[in-house]
Design a protein around this motif. Structure first.
Motif, PDB file in Angstrom:
ATOM      1  N   UNK A   1     -18.280  -5.139   7.993  1.00 40.18           N
ATOM      2  CA  UNK A   1     -18.439  -3.399   7.826  1.00 40.18           C
ATOM      3  C   UNK A   1     -17.846  -3.143   6.408  1.00 40.18           C
ATOM      4  N   UNK A   2     -18.388  -2.364   5.640  1.00 39.18           N
ATOM      5  CA  UNK A   2     -17.965  -1.650   4.492  1.00 39.18           C
ATOM      6  C   UNK A   2     -16.662  -0.913   4.625  1.00 39.18           C
ATOM      7  N   UNK A   3     -15.730  -1.032   3.788  1.00 39.01           N
ATOM      8  CA  UNK A   3     -14.554  -0.169   3.706  1.00 39.01           C
ATOM      9  C   UNK A   3     -14.710   1.103   3.021  1.00 39.01           C
ATOM     10  N   UNK A   4     -13.982   2.011   3.681  1.00 39.64           N
ATOM     11  CA  UNK A   4     -13.806   3.303   3.160  1.00 39.64           C
ATOM     12  C   UNK A   4     -12.739   3.191   2.105  1.00 39.64           C
ATOM     13  N   UNK A   5     -13.277   3.849   1.030  1.00 40.72           N
ATOM     14  CA  UNK A   5     -12.471   3.931  -0.334  1.00 40.72           C
ATOM     15  C   UNK A   5     -12.284   5.327  -0.788  1.00 40.72           C
ATOM     16  N   UNK A   6     -10.827   5.883  -1.187  1.00 38.36           N
ATOM     17  CA  UNK A   6     -10.581   6.904  -1.943  1.00 38.36           C
ATOM     18  C   UNK A   6      -9.999   6.555  -3.400  1.00 38.36           C
ATOM     19  N   UNK A   7     -10.044   7.516  -4.191  1.00 42.76           N
ATOM     20  CA  UNK A   7      -9.808   7.286  -5.603  1.00 42.76           C
ATOM     21  C   UNK A   7      -8.886   8.559  -6.181  1.00 42.76           C
ATOM     22  N   UNK A   8      -7.795   8.155  -6.425  1.00 43.51           N
ATOM     23  CA  UNK A   8      -6.805   9.218  -7.211  1.00 43.51           C
ATOM     24  C   UNK A   8      -6.724   9.023  -8.660  1.00 43.51           C
ATOM     25  N   UNK A   9      -7.299  10.064  -9.579  1.00 42.92           N
ATOM     26  CA  UNK A   9      -7.024  10.088 -10.881  1.00 42.92           C
ATOM     27  C   UNK A   9      -7.019  11.369 -11.580  1.00 42.92           C
ATOM     28  N   UNK A  10      -6.407  11.467 -12.771  1.00 45.36           N
ATOM     29  CA  UNK A  10      -6.574  12.830 -13.598  1.00 45.36           C
ATOM     30  C   UNK A  10      -6.815  12.344 -15.095  1.00 45.36           C
ATOM     31  N   UNK A  11      -7.091  11.120 -15.389  1.00 46.34           N
ATOM     32  CA  UNK A  11      -7.547  10.833 -16.801  1.00 46.34           C
ATOM     33  C   UNK A  11      -8.888  10.050 -16.836  1.00 46.34           C
ATOM     34  N   UNK A  12      -8.996   9.892 -18.189  1.00 49.20           N
ATOM     35  CA  UNK A  12     -10.479   9.184 -18.462  1.00 49.20           C
ATOM     36  C   UNK A  12     -10.572   7.836 -17.891  1.00 49.20           C
ATOM     37  N   UNK A  13      -9.334   6.969 -18.126  1.00 44.82           N
ATOM     38  CA  UNK A  13      -9.410   5.588 -17.502  1.00 44.82           C
ATOM     39  C   UNK A  13     -10.039   5.705 -16.113  1.00 44.82           C
ATOM     40  N   UNK A  14      -9.505   6.591 -15.262  1.00 46.02           N
ATOM     41  CA  UNK A  14      -9.875   6.685 -13.847  1.00 46.02           C
ATOM     42  C   UNK A  14     -11.366   7.204 -13.648  1.00 46.02           C
ATOM     43  N   UNK A  15     -11.440   8.134 -14.381  1.00 41.99           N
ATOM     44  CA  UNK A  15     -13.135   8.588 -14.493  1.00 41.99           C
ATOM     45  C   UNK A  15     -14.044   7.667 -14.972  1.00 41.99           C
ATOM     46  N   UNK A  16     -13.638   6.739 -15.687  1.00 36.31           N
ATOM     47  CA  UNK A  16     -14.659   5.691 -16.208  1.00 36.31           C
ATOM     48  C   UNK A  16     -14.927   4.768 -14.998  1.00 36.31           C
ATOM     49  N   UNK A  17     -13.890   4.529 -14.149  1.00 36.60           N
ATOM     50  CA  UNK A  17     -13.960   3.530 -13.128  1.00 36.60           C
ATOM     51  C   UNK A  17     -14.846   4.185 -12.025  1.00 36.60           C
ATOM     52  N   UNK A  18     -14.828   5.456 -11.853  1.00 34.97           N
ATOM     53  CA  UNK A  18     -15.474   6.183 -10.792  1.00 34.97           C
ATOM     54  C   UNK A  18     -16.774   6.124 -10.996  1.00 34.97           C
ATOM     55  N   UNK A  19     -17.254   6.286 -12.337  1.00 34.19           N
ATOM     56  CA  UNK A  19     -18.533   6.423 -12.984  1.00 34.19           C
ATOM     57  C   UNK A  19     -19.110   5.149 -12.543  1.00 34.19           C
ATOM     58  N   UNK A  20     -18.372   4.060 -12.916  1.00 31.71           N
ATOM     59  CA  UNK A  20     -18.705   2.615 -12.912  1.00 31.71           C
ATOM     60  C   UNK A  20     -19.177   2.188 -11.408  1.00 31.71           C
ATOM     61  N   UNK A  21     -18.086   2.727 -10.217  1.00 34.64           N
ATOM     62  CA  UNK A  21     -18.282   2.510  -8.962  1.00 34.64           C
ATOM     63  C   UNK A  21     -19.797   3.110  -8.573  1.00 34.64           C
TER      64      UNK A  21
END
Length: 273
Positions: A1-21
């Motif tokens: 079963x796929x896991x449920x994931x949350x993401x906390x960020x306020x900077x570009x490094x985090x946004x880049x990760x979210x975009x890649x996901x």
């Protein structure tokens, strides 16, 4: 079963990760960021409204990662893993334990070297030949958790903070892409950090960018490269105001700013005041 994931960020490094996901076909069940009015001057500050709307992801705006509303949201959304990336506040035990399996962070050094703050400037100031990014499971210490994976970034005597920030950003994307399937399928291998090799780097303030005539050419050159964009910049005070220096050259025989063993020649600079 796929896991449920949350993401906390306020900077570009985090946004880049979210975009890649999202680019690799992943999904996020909750996005967390700072309230709009907070940390407006933070280096690399971004907002998640557009990407949350684009992917119909719930977006929670908070004052602090340890607020009760964060704990409530993690429980209500039955979050298995929480990424906390580019976030200055230290998550406390209650937050770290709220997701089923815990929290994941990234740090722009090859841990256990360079725990702490200002990792990009320090790598340049210290004249390192290589640095990198570490993905790790967060614990109650500062950058002390078990390692999921690392990527190496090479530096040379011309590397600037602008270039290194971009390489660090790229390496965040690379690590997310590499380990995403293992994370969502709960198939990660954790490696303990070697405490005997651990070092800690202190935080830096804009005032730490000041150039003094007692510095060597090497020291001044490294400082200019270390605190250029996206950081506040190096500066030199003389009679006609503060020179904010974004790039410079060094010369043994002549130049504008006298140093201990030569001169600094500002190339891209502004005069303030």
């Amino acid at each position: 079963m796929k896991k449920k994931i949350a993401f906390a960020t306020c900077v570009q490094l985090g946004l880049s990760c979210i975009q890649e996901i999202y680019r690799i076909g992943g999904n996020l069940d909750l996005l967390i960021t700072l309230k709009d009015e907070k940390a407006k001057k933070k280096s690399g500050r971004i907002y998640l409204d557009d990407i949350a709307t684009e992917h119909s992801a719930p977006l929670l705006k908070i004052d602090n990662i340890n607020d009760q509303e964060v704990l409530n949201a993690l429980k209500e959304n039955q979050i298995d893993w929480l990424f906390i990336i580019g976030w200055s506040q230290i998550a406390k035990k209650e937050v770290l334990e709220a997701p089923t399996y815990g929290c994941i962070g990234m740090h722009p050094t090859l841990l256990p070297v360079g725990r702490g703050r200002a990792a990009i400037p320090w790598a340049i100031i210290k004249g390192l030949k290589e640095t990198g990014v570490t993905m790790f499971k967060l614990d109650e210490g500062v950058d002390t958790g078990d390692i999921i994976g690392q990527g190496v970034i090479n530096l040379d005597e011309n590397t600037t903070a602008t270039e290194l920030y971009r390489k660090v950003d790229d390496m965040h994307i690379t690590l997310i892409s590499k380990y995403w399937d293992n994370i969502v399928n709960n198939n990660i291998i954790l490696t303990k950090q070697n405490e005997s090799e651990a070092t800690e780097w202190p935080g830096r303030k804009p005032a730490d960018g000041e150039i003094f005539s007692s510095m060597t050419m090497d020291e001044a050159d490294k400082l200019v490269r270390a605190v250029t964009h996206p950081y506040p910049g190096a500066f030199y005070n003389n009679g006609d105001g503060t020179h904010r220096i974004w790039s410079a050259e060094i010369n043994k025989d002549e130049g504008k700013i006298k140093l201990r063993d030569g001169y600094l020649i500002p190339i891209d600079y502004e005069i303030e005041g």
